[in-house]
Design an enzyme around this catalytic site. Structure first.
Site, PDB file in Angstrom:
ATOM      1  N   HIS A  48     -11.898  13.245  -8.035  1.00 27.58           N
ATOM      2  CA  HIS A  48     -10.585  13.523  -7.439  1.00 27.58           C
ATOM      3  C   HIS A  48     -10.148  14.968  -7.659  1.00 27.58           C
ATOM      4  O   HIS A  48      -9.146  15.404  -7.134  1.00 27.58           O
ATOM      5  CB  HIS A  48      -9.544  12.538  -7.984  1.00 27.58           C
ATOM      6  CG  HIS A  48      -9.982  11.110  -7.798  1.00 27.58           C
ATOM      7  ND1 HIS A  48     -10.735  10.452  -8.739  1.00 27.58           N
ATOM      8  CD2 HIS A  48      -9.836  10.255  -6.771  1.00 27.58           C
ATOM      9  CE1 HIS A  48     -11.005   9.236  -8.300  1.00 27.58           C
ATOM     10  NE2 HIS A  48     -10.469   9.086  -7.102  1.00 27.58           N
TER      11      HIS A  48
ATOM     12  N   ASN B 266       0.827  -1.198   0.000  1.00 27.58           N
ATOM     13  CA  ASN B 266       0.000   0.000   0.000  1.00 27.58           C
ATOM     14  C   ASN B 266       0.869   1.258   0.000  1.00 27.58           C
ATOM     15  O   ASN B 266       0.405   2.346   0.315  1.00 27.58           O
ATOM     16  CB  ASN B 266      -0.933  -0.039   1.214  1.00 27.58           C
ATOM     17  CG  ASN B 266      -2.116   0.883   1.017  1.00 27.58           C
ATOM     18  OD1 ASN B 266      -2.385   1.345  -0.086  1.00 27.58           O
ATOM     19  ND2 ASN B 266      -2.808   1.186   2.094  1.00 27.58           N
TER      20      ASN B 266
ATOM     21  N   CYS C  60      -0.170   8.706   5.921  1.00 31.64           N
ATOM     22  CA  CYS C  60       0.034   7.418   6.582  1.00 31.64           C
ATOM     23  C   CYS C  60      -1.307   6.739   6.820  1.00 31.64           C
ATOM     24  O   CYS C  60      -2.327   7.411   6.916  1.00 31.64           O
ATOM     25  CB  CYS C  60       0.699   7.639   7.936  1.00 31.64           C
ATOM     26  SG  CYS C  60       2.292   8.461   7.803  1.00 31.64           S
TER      27      CYS C  60
ATOM     28  N   TRP D 295      -6.864  -4.511   2.856  1.00 28.48           N
ATOM     29  CA  TRP D 295      -6.444  -3.293   3.533  1.00 28.48           C
ATOM     30  C   TRP D 295      -6.165  -3.497   5.026  1.00 28.48           C
ATOM     31  O   TRP D 295      -6.106  -2.548   5.794  1.00 28.48           O
ATOM     32  CB  TRP D 295      -7.467  -2.165   3.306  1.00 28.48           C
ATOM     33  CG  TRP D 295      -7.271  -1.517   1.964  1.00 28.48           C
ATOM     34  CD1 TRP D 295      -6.179  -1.644   1.160  1.00 28.48           C
ATOM     35  CD2 TRP D 295      -8.174  -0.649   1.268  1.00 28.48           C
ATOM     36  NE1 TRP D 295      -6.348  -0.906  -0.001  1.00 28.48           N
ATOM     37  CE2 TRP D 295      -7.563  -0.289   0.045  1.00 28.48           C
ATOM     38  CE3 TRP D 295      -9.453  -0.131   1.551  1.00 28.48           C
ATOM     39  CZ2 TRP D 295      -8.181   0.559  -0.881  1.00 28.48           C
ATOM     40  CZ3 TRP D 295     -10.051   0.719   0.620  1.00 28.48           C
ATOM     41  CH2 TRP D 295      -9.425   1.048  -0.577  1.00 28.48           C
TER      42      TRP D 295
ATOM     43  N   GLU E 142     -14.692   3.530 -12.058  1.00 27.82           N
ATOM     44  CA  GLU E 142     -14.069   4.830 -12.298  1.00 27.82           C
ATOM     45  C   GLU E 142     -13.677   4.972 -13.758  1.00 27.82           C
ATOM     46  O   GLU E 142     -12.667   4.450 -14.184  1.00 27.82           O
ATOM     47  CB  GLU E 142     -12.816   4.955 -11.412  1.00 27.82           C
ATOM     48  CG  GLU E 142     -12.125   6.270 -11.575  1.00 27.82           C
ATOM     49  CD  GLU E 142     -10.752   6.281 -10.917  1.00 27.82           C
ATOM     50  OE1 GLU E 142     -10.666   5.932  -9.739  1.00 27.82           O
ATOM     51  OE2 GLU E 142      -9.796   6.645 -11.613  1.00 27.82           O
TER      52      GLU E 142
ATOM     53  N   CYS F 227     -12.818   1.262  -7.591  1.00 29.29           N
ATOM     54  CA  CYS F 227     -12.341   2.587  -8.006  1.00 29.29           C
ATOM     55  C   CYS F 227     -11.051   2.540  -8.793  1.00 29.29           C
ATOM     56  O   CYS F 227     -10.036   3.038  -8.363  1.00 29.29           O
ATOM     57  CB  CYS F 227     -12.185   3.544  -6.848  1.00 29.29           C
ATOM     58  SG  CYS F 227     -12.033   2.853  -5.255  1.00 29.29           S
TER      59      CYS F 227
HETATM   60  N1  GLN Z   1     -18.630   3.794  -0.355  1.00 33.41           N
HETATM   61  C1  GLN Z   1     -17.314   4.327  -0.261  1.00 33.41           C
HETATM   62  C2  GLN Z   1     -17.361   5.839  -0.334  1.00 33.41           C
HETATM   63  O1  GLN Z   1     -18.211   6.361  -0.986  1.00 33.41           O
HETATM   64  C3  GLN Z   1     -16.457   3.833  -1.390  1.00 33.41           C
HETATM   65  C4  GLN Z   1     -15.074   4.380  -1.279  1.00 33.41           C
HETATM   66  C5  GLN Z   1     -14.104   3.871  -2.315  1.00 33.41           C
HETATM   67  O2  GLN Z   1     -14.481   3.396  -3.345  1.00 33.41           O
HETATM   68  N2  GLN Z   1     -12.843   3.984  -2.062  1.00 33.41           N
HETATM   69  O3  GLN Z   1     -16.527   6.510   0.256  1.00 33.41           O
HETATM   70 ZN    ZN Z   2     -14.089   4.361  -5.363  1.00 31.55          ZN
END
Ligand code: GLN
Ligand code: ZN
Length: 751
Positions: free
Chosen positions: A693, A110, A515, A560, A664, A642
């Site tokens: 973003h 990560n 972090c 994660w 995405e 994403c």
């Molecule tokens: N449901 C989460 C959000 O909307 C999805 C986050 C993500 O895809 N990283 O924050």
């Molecule tokens: Zn996402």
């Protein structure tokens, strides 16, 4: 001797993060930043005093790939006039003269590195100043320094060629890299350099090393380095690198570092190493997971290695840089004592390495002897603890049989269309709404006990109500509650499941000053009670529209977290899948008709070597399916991912069989969607229509154009319209008009 490849840089209390952020915001000067860095290096070297060397140049103000790019003057054109820290941070974070370089994941960790941009008109030259400063500082303090340097091949392979011919660029870069080595060689006689070449675990991949003859180049570059009088150690990690080991044993380097934790197959190279004269840096202690080593089994592993390679040519080593670990367990008073004793962070790993080395080389002192006994007891306790083993959970996973939805998509969707009655091109969002400072303060205050439960719930409910009213007012079709109660999409669930613990200070660098504090899965996982039902049903009670339940999927929770190493990832994931299944069942029983199961990190778990992909895909897929199989045919299951590269994994995405997937795509127009069409994907898709973003608000016209472009690829019956990710990092001022414009654009297109 025992050895590591690098130490975490952010500092025990994230001193580097604080110093960087203060510098960036103009509150402190460059010399303040430099003195923090210097103090951190000194502190980190002191931690390494019992090792063969202390690592230098593993420290970085932002990222070590960026450091090397900068030292080689590999700067994109847009920043060429900038120098010093201004130019350095411009590449990392952007500058008024241009956008930042891309950032991407460092293999399957990560940690994110800054992707160098290489072009034929670059003017590479070597700048040794930083390396020299670190080296000399360490020496002045009386340490024996070993320079950590990204290997030329990994550096080149991870870079992006923006213009020109790969082979030509490689040759220019090679010349500058060797120039850097020449300068380094002047620092001392026999300077030790550890060259990190993790890209070698990908094998002799022609696509990665485009246009260069990898075999002869590896030999010529590393021979040239060795001939400069450098004590060169080439390390690979995260997998085996047998193809490259074959080549490297023929070179003049002094040693090879191999990972025996994640690259067990490296054992197949032991014969070759034995026949050569190379020192083997045997990575036998897991450098990226947080579990205490079982020293007895480490010794067995080492003995099996030295049944082939002579013991006096083996250095006990960590499997990779300790960069991916928190600093130390010191001060983790909230974790139960027994569980804490099972953990080992960077500092503790060094102690383990030294003890293993002494035991292995037969130079035990009484302190080490008692450390070994303690270690044995800790491992016993972990093996036998009822905290890690729950028979009921194991049996349930074993016998759980609901692994497929009860009807195929074709039939489910008919039932859903009738029950849900959404308009064409239904609009929705991905889940979270802006996390305001009030909401953060509310959660924090509650966590610290400064705010009582009633007050906390009142605050959360007020936020949910605002979100719902806003969505209702602009006319979105499927609403969300906004996720104000969640600090993080994995932590929120982990905190409510058994088998997880959370540290107070176990931070790991993700990129730059950012972090993360991953949850720790130490035992069997179970859901004691419903996790989201109250909030979601409250949100549903506020509207006539459909409220979407919001969950994090099992694979993402796994990918994660720091995952226990005494059970396979597959089995841990299966346990997580049942927790999510139980939650889905509770939600549907409570009247929730649409449920989204986020798998943001599904792709991250992909193995580095092609031959292992099938296995991962098969269990990850089956865990996701198990987690949603309990949904009635009329309950609509959404998922969200994403990223935008689906080409390699589209078949697996299809097999997930979610009723709706949001992805995405905003940054790639409708390009990405084409692969869905190519494979004849039948389920519904919500390709993000704008990039969350960036703070930019998309106009109605551009959204209309975007939606029309999507309609050229997939039929209207199959499409959803939504932003491309959650909105939690955005501001309300951006979110409100953006979503309003989406609804308006859809209205126009429907018309
Ligand atoms: N449901 C989460 C959000 O909307 C999805 C986050 C993500 O895809 N990283 O924050
Ligand atoms: Zn996402």
């Amino acid at each position: 001797m025992s050895s590591i490849l690098g130490f975490p840089r952010v500092g025990q209390n994230r001193e580097l993060k604080k110093a960087l952020e203060s510098f960036w915001s103009g509150k402190s000067t460059q010399s303040d930043l430099e003195s923090v860095s210097k103090a951190l290096c000194e502190k980190h070297w002191a931690e390494q005093k019992d090792l063969d060397f202390v690592c230098v140049n593993d420290f970085s103000l932002y990222d070590n790939v960026l450091d090397l790019a900068y030292s080689l003057n590999a700067k994109p054109k847009r920043f060429r006039d900038l120098s010093g820290l201004e130019g350095y941070f411009a590449m990392a974070r952007g500058h008024k003269s241009g956008v930042a370089c891309e950032m991407t994941k460092w293999f399957n960790t990560n940690y994110h590195y800054v992707v160098p941009e290489l072009s034929e008109d670059d003017n590479y030259k070597a700048d040794i100043n930083n390396i020299k400063a670190y080296y000399n500082e360490a020496k002045t303090l009386g340490y024996r320094p070993k320079i950590s340097l990204i290997g030329l091949f990994t550096f080149f392979g991870l870079s992006k060629i923006t213009n020109g011919n790969g082979a030509t660029i490689f040759n220019k870069l090679k010349a500058a890299y060797l120039e850097l080595i020449k300068e380094i060689a002047k620092l001392d006689s026999k300077v030790a350099i550890e060259f990190s070449e993790p890209l070698f675990v990908r094998g002799l991949n022609k696509d990665i090393f485009s246009g260069i003859d990898i075999e002869s180049e590896v030999l010529s570059v590393y021979n040239a380095i060795a001939e400069r009088g450098i004590q060169a150690i080439v390390s690979t990690f995260f997998e085996h690198s047998n193809e490259l080991t074959k080549i490297l044993v023929k070179s003049k380097i002094a040693g090879l570092g191999l990972d025996f934790i994640y690259g067990e197959k490296n054992k197949e190279s032991l014969d070759l190493i034995a026949q050569s004269d190379k020192i083997l840096y045997a990575g036998v202690v897991d450098g990226r997971n947080i579990w205490v080593a079982d020293i007895e089994s480490k010794l067995k592993l080492l003995e099996s290695i030295s049944s082939i390679v002579p013991k006096d040519r083996i250095v006990v080593s960590a499997s990779c840089s300790l960069l991916h670990l928190p600093f130390s367990k010191e001060g983790e008073s909230k974790i139960e004592k027994e569980i804490l004793s099972w953990l080992s962070f960077a500092r503790e790993k060094i102690t383990e390495l030294c003890a293993i080395e002494k035991a292995y080389k037969g130079s035990l002192d009484s302190a080490t002897q008692s450390f070994l006994e303690q270690n044995k007891a800790i491992n016993q306790s972990r093996k036998n603890s009822s905290k890690t083993h729950n028979t009921a959970i194991r049996q349930r996973v074993e016998s759980y049989s609901i692994k497929e939805r009860s009807l195929p998509f074709k039939e489910r969707i008919k039932i859903q269309k009738e029950a849900l009655n959404f308009p064409l091109l239904p609009t929705t969002t991905i889940g979270s709404f802006p996390q305001t400072s009030e909401i953060r303060a509310l959660r924090l205050g509650y966590k610290k006990g400064e705010i009582n439960k009633t007050e906390y719930e009142k605050g959360i409910k007020a936020y949910i109500k605002d979100c719902v009213e806003f969505q209702d007012s602009i006319g979105l079709d499927v609403l969300v509650h906004g996720e104000p109660e969640r600090n993080d999409m994995v932590e929120y669930f982990g905190e409510q499941l058994s088998g997880f613990v959370f540290s107070t200070n176990a931070w790991v660098q993700s990129y730059g000053s950012r972090c993360v504090k991953p949850p720790i899965i130490y035992g069997d996982v179970e859901r004691p009670k419903a996790m989201t039902v109250e909030w979601i049903t409250y949100a549903q009670s506020l509207t006539q529209k459909v409220m979407k339940g919001m969950l994090t999927g099992p694979v993402t929770i796994l990918n994660w977290s720091f995952v226990r190493d005494d059970l396979s990832r597959k089995e841990v994931c299966e346990q997580l899948a049942l927790c999510i299944a139980d939650e889905i069942d509770d939600l549907q029983k409570a009247g929730i008709k649409v449920i989204q199961v986020d798998e943001a990190a599904f792709k991250e778990g992909y193995p580095l070597r092609a031959e292992n992909i099938k296995d991962y895909e098969s269990w990850a897929l089956s865990c996701f399916k198990t987690s949603v199989a309990i949904a009635d045919p009329k309950t609509q299951i959404h998922t969200h991912m994403c990223y935008s590269e689906f080409n390699d994994i589209i078949k697996t995405i299809e097999a997930l069989d979610a009723d709706v997937i949001s992805i995405e795509t905003a940054r790639s127009g409708n390009e990405l969607l084409k692969v869905f069409k190519q494979v004849g994907y039948t389920n519904e898709v919500g390709p993000g229509v704008y990039d969350i973003h960036s703070p930019r608000i998309p106009s109605v016209e551009e959204l209309v154009a975007q939606i029309k472009a999507l309609l050229e690829v997939l039929p209207k019956e199959q499409l959803w319209i939504n932003p491309d990710c959650g909105l939690k990092t955005r501001k309300w001022e951006e979110v409100k008009p953006s979503l309003q414009n989406i609804v308006e654009a859809v209205k126009q297109v429907r018309g």
